[in-house]
Write a protein that holds these residues in place. Structure first.
Motif, short mmCIF file in Angstrom:
data_model
loop_
_atom_site.label_atom_id
_atom_site.label_comp_id
_atom_site.label_asym_id
_atom_site.label_seq_id
_atom_site.Cartn_x
_atom_site.Cartn_y
_atom_site.Cartn_z
N VAL A 18 4.74 14.22 -0.04
CA VAL A 18 3.88 13.05 0.11
C VAL A 18 2.44 13.52 0.23
N PRO A 19 1.47 12.63 0.01
CA PRO A 19 0.07 13.03 0.17
C PRO A 19 -0.25 13.39 1.62
N ARG A 24 -1.57 12.15 7.71
CA ARG A 24 -2.66 11.97 8.68
C ARG A 24 -2.73 10.53 9.18
N ARG A 25 -2.50 9.56 8.29
CA ARG A 25 -2.49 8.15 8.72
C ARG A 25 -1.37 7.89 9.72
N VAL A 27 -0.28 9.73 12.05
CA VAL A 27 -0.47 10.33 13.37
C VAL A 27 -1.70 9.78 14.09
N ARG A 28 -2.45 8.92 13.44
CA ARG A 28 -3.65 8.36 14.06
C ARG A 28 -3.30 7.50 15.27
N ALA A 29 -4.20 7.48 16.22
CA ALA A 29 -3.99 6.74 17.47
C ALA A 29 -3.82 5.24 17.21
N ARG A 30 -4.47 4.71 16.20
CA ARG A 30 -4.35 3.27 15.96
C ARG A 30 -3.06 2.88 15.25
N THR A 31 -2.25 3.85 14.87
CA THR A 31 -0.93 3.58 14.30
C THR A 31 0.02 3.28 15.45
N ALA A 32 0.85 2.27 15.28
CA ALA A 32 1.82 1.91 16.33
C ALA A 32 2.64 3.14 16.72
N THR A 33 2.89 3.29 17.99
CA THR A 33 3.58 4.47 18.51
C THR A 33 4.92 4.70 17.81
#
Length: 68
Positions: A18-19, A24-25, A27-33
């Motif tokens: 995958v890209p 990276r998207r 693992v970002r904090a704004r991604t739902a846990t």
């Protein structure tokens, strides 16, 4: 006993085919846990435990067509 290898985002992207930007998207904090890929935050560095039960379970839950 499972051997766990600590890898970085480019290596995980390569292994999952995958890209890197997708990794990276996820693992970002704004991604739902629940949607975040299990990772280690080592200062500014993000690493993943290849072969860990947490990473394997996350992938199993998010496979296309997985039964929930």
């Amino acid at each position: 006993m499972n051997t766990v290898e600590v890898i970085d985002a480019p290596e995980l992207a390569k292994r999952w085919r995958v890209p890197e930007s997708w990794i990276r998207r996820k693992v970002r904090a704004r991604t739902a846990t629940a949607e975040q890929i299990p990772h280690l935050q080592l200062g500014r560095y993000v690493r993943f435990e290849w072969g860990s039960s947490a990473l394997d379970a996350w992938l199993a839950r998010h496979r296309e067509g997985a039964i929930k």
